[in-house]
Design a protein around this motif. Sequence first.
Motif, PDB file in Angstrom:
ATOM      1  N   THR A  69       0.842  -1.205   0.000  1.00 48.66           N
ATOM      2  CA  THR A  69       0.000   0.000   0.000  1.00 48.66           C
ATOM      3  C   THR A  69       0.873   1.249   0.000  1.00 48.66           C
ATOM      4  O   THR A  69       1.856   1.332   0.747  1.00 48.66           O
ATOM      5  CB  THR A  69      -0.897   0.031   1.267  1.00 48.66           C
ATOM      6  OG1 THR A  69      -1.621  -1.186   1.347  1.00 48.66           O
ATOM      7  CG2 THR A  69      -1.863   1.203   1.233  1.00 48.66           C
ATOM      8  N   SER A  70       0.479   2.209  -0.838  1.00 48.09           N
ATOM      9  CA  SER A  70       1.253   3.456  -0.902  1.00 48.09           C
ATOM     10  C   SER A  70       1.188   4.216   0.410  1.00 48.09           C
ATOM     11  O   SER A  70       0.142   4.282   1.057  1.00 48.09           O
ATOM     12  CB  SER A  70       0.680   4.335  -2.022  1.00 48.09           C
ATOM     13  OG  SER A  70       1.175   5.652  -1.895  1.00 48.09           O
ATOM     14  N   PHE A  71       2.322   4.805   0.787  1.00 49.16           N
ATOM     15  CA  PHE A  71       2.333   5.652   1.985  1.00 49.16           C
ATOM     16  C   PHE A  71       1.494   6.915   1.775  1.00 49.16           C
ATOM     17  O   PHE A  71       1.185   7.614   2.723  1.00 49.16           O
ATOM     18  CB  PHE A  71       3.767   6.047   2.354  1.00 49.16           C
ATOM     19  CG  PHE A  71       4.567   4.939   3.002  1.00 49.16           C
ATOM     20  CD1 PHE A  71       3.976   3.766   3.427  1.00 49.16           C
ATOM     21  CD2 PHE A  71       5.942   5.095   3.202  1.00 49.16           C
ATOM     22  CE1 PHE A  71       4.719   2.749   4.024  1.00 49.16           C
ATOM     23  CE2 PHE A  71       6.688   4.088   3.818  1.00 49.16           C
ATOM     24  CZ  PHE A  71       6.081   2.918   4.220  1.00 49.16           C
ATOM     25  N   ASP A  72       1.153   7.203   0.510  1.00 50.61           N
ATOM     26  CA  ASP A  72       0.317   8.378   0.215  1.00 50.61           C
ATOM     27  C   ASP A  72      -1.174   8.046   0.236  1.00 50.61           C
ATOM     28  O   ASP A  72      -2.007   8.907  -0.075  1.00 50.61           O
ATOM     29  CB  ASP A  72       0.647   8.933  -1.186  1.00 50.61           C
ATOM     30  CG  ASP A  72       2.059   9.481  -1.246  1.00 50.61           C
ATOM     31  OD1 ASP A  72       2.525   9.997  -0.214  1.00 50.61           O
ATOM     32  OD2 ASP A  72       2.679   9.377  -2.314  1.00 50.61           O
ATOM     33  N   SER A  73      -1.513   6.809   0.575  1.00 54.23           N
ATOM     34  CA  SER A  73      -2.910   6.381   0.457  1.00 54.23           C
ATOM     35  C   SER A  73      -3.824   7.105   1.430  1.00 54.23           C
ATOM     36  O   SER A  73      -3.439   7.460   2.549  1.00 54.23           O
ATOM     37  CB  SER A  73      -3.009   4.864   0.678  1.00 54.23           C
ATOM     38  OG  SER A  73      -2.422   4.499   1.899  1.00 54.23           O
ATOM     39  N   ARG A  74      -5.063   7.298   0.936  1.00 50.44           N
ATOM     40  CA  ARG A  74      -6.165   7.865   1.722  1.00 50.44           C
ATOM     41  C   ARG A  74      -7.209   6.778   1.879  1.00 50.44           C
ATOM     42  O   ARG A  74      -7.067   5.691   1.298  1.00 50.44           O
ATOM     43  CB  ARG A  74      -6.753   9.058   0.961  1.00 50.44           C
ATOM     44  CG  ARG A  74      -5.798  10.221   0.839  1.00 50.44           C
ATOM     45  CD  ARG A  74      -5.861  11.014   2.109  1.00 50.44           C
ATOM     46  NE  ARG A  74      -4.738  11.893   2.287  1.00 50.44           N
ATOM     47  CZ  ARG A  74      -4.518  12.546   3.421  1.00 50.44           C
ATOM     48  NH1 ARG A  74      -5.315  12.376   4.453  1.00 50.44           N
ATOM     49  NH2 ARG A  74      -3.502  13.342   3.550  1.00 50.44           N
ATOM     50  N   THR A  75      -8.266   7.063   2.607  1.00 51.31           N
ATOM     51  CA  THR A  75      -9.324   6.060   2.797  1.00 51.31           C
ATOM     52  C   THR A  75      -9.746   5.485   1.449  1.00 51.31           C
ATOM     53  O   THR A  75     -10.071   6.234   0.522  1.00 51.31           O
ATOM     54  CB  THR A  75     -10.536   6.697   3.506  1.00 51.31           C
ATOM     55  OG1 THR A  75     -10.104   7.237   4.753  1.00 51.31           O
ATOM     56  CG2 THR A  75     -11.628   5.667   3.741  1.00 51.31           C
ATOM     57  N   GLN A  76      -9.704   4.164   1.343  1.00 49.43           N
ATOM     58  CA  GLN A  76      -9.978   3.528   0.055  1.00 49.43           C
ATOM     59  C   GLN A  76     -10.477   2.102   0.238  1.00 49.43           C
ATOM     60  O   GLN A  76     -10.431   1.551   1.343  1.00 49.43           O
ATOM     61  CB  GLN A  76      -8.710   3.535  -0.805  1.00 49.43           C
ATOM     62  CG  GLN A  76      -7.565   2.756  -0.182  1.00 49.43           C
ATOM     63  CD  GLN A  76      -6.312   2.706  -1.061  1.00 49.43           C
ATOM     64  OE1 GLN A  76      -6.364   3.002  -2.239  1.00 49.43           O
ATOM     65  NE2 GLN A  76      -5.192   2.295  -0.479  1.00 49.43           N
ATOM     66  N   ILE A  77     -10.929   1.534  -0.890  1.00 49.77           N
ATOM     67  CA  ILE A  77     -11.344   0.135  -0.895  1.00 49.77           C
ATOM     68  C   ILE A  77     -10.089  -0.718  -1.035  1.00 49.77           C
ATOM     69  O   ILE A  77      -9.246  -0.449  -1.891  1.00 49.77           O
ATOM     70  CB  ILE A  77     -12.307  -0.138  -2.073  1.00 49.77           C
ATOM     71  CG1 ILE A  77     -13.560   0.732  -1.924  1.00 49.77           C
ATOM     72  CG2 ILE A  77     -12.673  -1.611  -2.157  1.00 49.77           C
ATOM     73  CD1 ILE A  77     -14.409   0.803  -3.176  1.00 49.77           C
ATOM     74  N   VAL A  78      -9.949  -1.712  -0.177  1.00 50.70           N
ATOM     75  CA  VAL A  78      -8.736  -2.532  -0.206  1.00 50.70           C
ATOM     76  C   VAL A  78      -9.103  -4.011  -0.264  1.00 50.70           C
ATOM     77  O   VAL A  78     -10.204  -4.405   0.121  1.00 50.70           O
ATOM     78  CB  VAL A  78      -7.860  -2.271   1.051  1.00 50.70           C
ATOM     79  CG1 VAL A  78      -7.377  -0.827   1.093  1.00 50.70           C
ATOM     80  CG2 VAL A  78      -8.622  -2.609   2.335  1.00 50.70           C
ATOM     81  N   SER A  79      -8.155  -4.813  -0.739  1.00 45.19           N
ATOM     82  CA  SER A  79      -8.308  -6.271  -0.711  1.00 45.19           C
ATOM     83  C   SER A  79      -7.485  -6.815   0.438  1.00 45.19           C
ATOM     84  O   SER A  79      -6.339  -6.393   0.646  1.00 45.19           O
ATOM     85  CB  SER A  79      -7.788  -6.885  -2.016  1.00 45.19           C
ATOM     86  OG  SER A  79      -8.590  -6.471  -3.095  1.00 45.19           O
ATOM     87  N   GLY A 103      -6.331   5.336   4.936  1.00 47.99           N
ATOM     88  CA  GLY A 103      -5.030   5.149   4.283  1.00 47.99           C
ATOM     89  C   GLY A 103      -3.869   5.414   5.224  1.00 47.99           C
ATOM     90  O   GLY A 103      -4.043   5.867   6.353  1.00 47.99           O
ATOM     91  N   ILE A 104      -2.676   5.116   4.712  1.00 48.69           N
ATOM     92  CA  ILE A 104      -1.467   5.348   5.531  1.00 48.69           C
ATOM     93  C   ILE A 104      -1.273   6.853   5.751  1.00 48.69           C
ATOM     94  O   ILE A 104      -0.956   7.288   6.862  1.00 48.69           O
ATOM     95  CB  ILE A 104      -0.208   4.789   4.819  1.00 48.69           C
ATOM     96  CG1 ILE A 104      -0.394   3.320   4.446  1.00 48.69           C
ATOM     97  CG2 ILE A 104       1.035   5.036   5.650  1.00 48.69           C
ATOM     98  CD1 ILE A 104       0.151   2.310   5.374  1.00 48.69           C
ATOM     99  N   ALA A 105      -1.497   7.633   4.694  1.00 46.44           N
ATOM    100  CA  ALA A 105      -1.315   9.091   4.845  1.00 46.44           C
ATOM    101  C   ALA A 105      -2.307   9.644   5.863  1.00 46.44           C
ATOM    102  O   ALA A 105      -1.964  10.527   6.659  1.00 46.44           O
ATOM    103  CB  ALA A 105      -1.491   9.786   3.494  1.00 46.44           C
ATOM    104  N   THR A 106      -3.520   9.101   5.844  1.00 49.65           N
ATOM    105  CA  THR A 106      -4.536   9.543   6.811  1.00 49.65           C
ATOM    106  C   THR A 106      -4.057   9.228   8.228  1.00 49.65           C
ATOM    107  O   THR A 106      -4.112  10.079   9.123  1.00 49.65           O
ATOM    108  CB  THR A 106      -5.882   8.798   6.564  1.00 49.65           C
ATOM    109  OG1 THR A 106      -6.082   8.628   5.167  1.00 49.65           O
ATOM    110  CG2 THR A 106      -7.029   9.552   7.179  1.00 49.65           C
ATOM    111  N   ILE A 107      -3.583   8.023   8.427  1.00 51.20           N
ATOM    112  CA  ILE A 107      -3.134   7.600   9.765  1.00 51.20           C
ATOM    113  C   ILE A 107      -1.959   8.468  10.223  1.00 51.20           C
ATOM    114  O   ILE A 107      -1.895   8.888  11.387  1.00 51.20           O
ATOM    115  CB  ILE A 107      -2.747   6.097   9.753  1.00 51.20           C
ATOM    116  CG1 ILE A 107      -4.001   5.241   9.530  1.00 51.20           C
ATOM    117  CG2 ILE A 107      -2.027   5.697  11.044  1.00 51.20           C
ATOM    118  CD1 ILE A 107      -3.732   3.775   9.277  1.00 51.20           C
TER     119      ILE A 107
END
Length: 244
Positions: A146-156, A183-187
């Motif tokens: 998962t990208s460190f830039d990720s925001r809330t998203q649908i994940v598997s 996401g990671i960025a959100t956290i």
Amino acid sequence: MKIIKVSNSTEMAKTAGEMIAEKVRANPEIVLGLATGGTPIGTYQYLIEDHKENGTSYSKASSVNLDEYIGLPKTDPNSYYFFMKTNLFDHLDISPERTFIPDGTADDLEAECTNYEKRIAELGGVDLQLLGIGRNGHIAFNEPGTSFDSRTQIVSLAEETITDNARFFSSPEEVPTKAISMGIATILESKEIILLANGKSKAEALHSLIKGEVTEDFPASALQRHGNVTIIADEDALSLINDI
Ligand code: PGA
């Protein structure tokens, strides 16, 4: 990262619970970021006891949860909505209107993710985020890669996660394969983070988190880039770390 080593899961729950309750008393309008899974249950029990005995109030607090399975209705005992209600919210004076969990049954799941990010921003961000860690290094349902830039998203969900979480279901086939996850960025935008881990099964993950390189292949390593992380872990989970 600050590391607090405790003797067992009971001590872990007490230490985390004391820290959280103190922060709620100091800032009654706190925005708590909450986690599910086996690890935080003892901490939630501590918060419930503390609320009953010491009157720590959550009447002005808000909470946002990390994730929710896609496809499980709120009435399903394995939904994280149900988990939070029964393990914590029903036993505190927190207003249900101020407890937020992604809706894994929303018609438009993409919109649900976008709205969840907006909701967190409207709340002014998370003051204190509680985290567990998966054996594969996931935080929330952010699996390796998962990208460190990720925001809330649908994940598997990763195979390992499905296997680990199958213990809560009647069979592994019943574990949803998708989820909505912060996401990671959100956290990483949380002002403060407490990560809990107990048991030998988490020892390798904690070793990678504390000693390993920062890489998207091990999502929790992103926490090394955050300035205010406290790990509260028991001796078993810290058994591969020799210098603390
Ligand atoms: P667990 O899960 O608390 O059930 O071990 C932790 C996690 O997956 O983050």
